[in-house]
Every structure is written in structure tokens, then in C-alpha cells.
Write a protein that holds these residues in place. Structure first.
Motif, short mmCIF file in Angstrom:
data_model
loop_
_atom_site.label_atom_id
_atom_site.label_comp_id
_atom_site.label_asym_id
_atom_site.label_seq_id
_atom_site.Cartn_x
_atom_site.Cartn_y
_atom_site.Cartn_z
N GLU A 18 5.99 37.29 16.70
CA GLU A 18 6.72 36.15 17.29
C GLU A 18 8.21 36.22 16.95
O GLU A 18 9.08 35.95 17.78
N GLU A 19 8.51 36.58 15.70
CA GLU A 19 9.92 36.71 15.29
C GLU A 19 10.61 37.82 16.09
O GLU A 19 11.76 37.67 16.50
N THR A 22 11.25 36.53 19.57
CA THR A 22 12.41 35.62 19.55
C THR A 22 13.71 36.41 19.42
O THR A 22 14.68 36.13 20.12
N GLY A 23 13.72 37.39 18.54
CA GLY A 23 14.90 38.24 18.37
C GLY A 23 15.25 39.00 19.64
O GLY A 23 16.42 39.11 20.03
N LYS A 25 14.47 38.12 22.67
CA LYS A 25 14.98 37.16 23.65
C LYS A 25 16.46 36.82 23.38
O LYS A 25 17.27 36.76 24.29
N GLN A 26 16.80 36.65 22.10
CA GLN A 26 18.20 36.37 21.74
C GLN A 26 19.10 37.55 22.09
O GLN A 26 20.22 37.36 22.57
#
Length: 112
Positions: A18-19, A22-23, A25-26
Motif C-alpha cells: 500500500e505504501e 501511494t508512493g 501515485k505521488q
């Protein structure tokens, strides 16, 4: 390995995934913003180039226009005019308080 350990490892892997998502996506958002900024800079650069070219042409026209005027190489005081402008003075004219003559006609005009 015990089932608790396995469950804990699976939970850590899920959390790390998940991290990473998220990374990623950023990073994708940052790349999109960077791409927009690059496009804006390219557009501004093209506009600046066109403006500089236009100003260069205007400067050339101004230089050609000013080449008409010749200034002495040893001219030191450019604020003093070289030639005096002669002005014509006219004698004062007599003014009457009434712009019509005694016959009711305007002066300088004839009645038809």
C-alpha cells in the motif's frame, strides 16, 4: 513457521505494498505536474523568442530612422541646440468689445 507469524508477515507485505502504491501515485502526480510546467516553460520560451525577434526588428527600424540625424563626432554638449529657431512676432491687434459693426453685420463678412 506458525500461522501467527505468517499472518504478521502477510500484513507487513500488504502494508508495504500500500505504501509503495501511494508512493507510485505521488510520483505519477509529480511527473504530471512537471510535464505541465515544462510545457508552460516551452510556451513562454517561444513567446519570449517571438517578442525578442519583434523587438530586434523594431530596434533596426529605429536605428535606420535615427541614422537620418547626424551628430558631430566631437559634440560634447548635446543639450545645447545647434541652431536657434526664429519665431515671428506679430503686433498686437486692437480688439473691440462688440464683434459686429454698426450695421449689425459681423466684421469681415459681407451680407448677401
Amino acid at each position: 513457521m506458525s500461522s501467527k507469524k505468517t499472518a504478521g508477515l502477510v500484513q507487513e507485505i500488504t502494508s508495504a505494498s500500500e505504501e509503495q502504491a501511494t508512493g507510485a501515485k505521488q510520483i505519477a502526480e509529480a511527473m504530471n505536474q512537471l510535464s505541465k510546467t515544462i510545457q508552460q516553460n516551452a510556451s513562454a520560451s517561444e513567446e519570449l523568442s517571438a517578442t525578442a525577434e519583434e523587438m530586434s526588428g523594431q530596434a533596426l527600424e529605429l536605428r535606420q530612422t535615427l541614422s537620418f540625424f547626424k551628430i558631430s563626432a566631437n559634440a560634447t554638449d548635446l543639450t545645447t541646440p545647434r541652431y536657434a529657431i526664429k519665431t515671428r512676432t506679430y503686433p498686437p491687434q486692437a480688439h473691440t468689445s462688440n464683434s459686429t459693426d454698426r450695421g449689425g453685420h459681423e466684421q469681415g463678412f459681407s451680407r448677401f
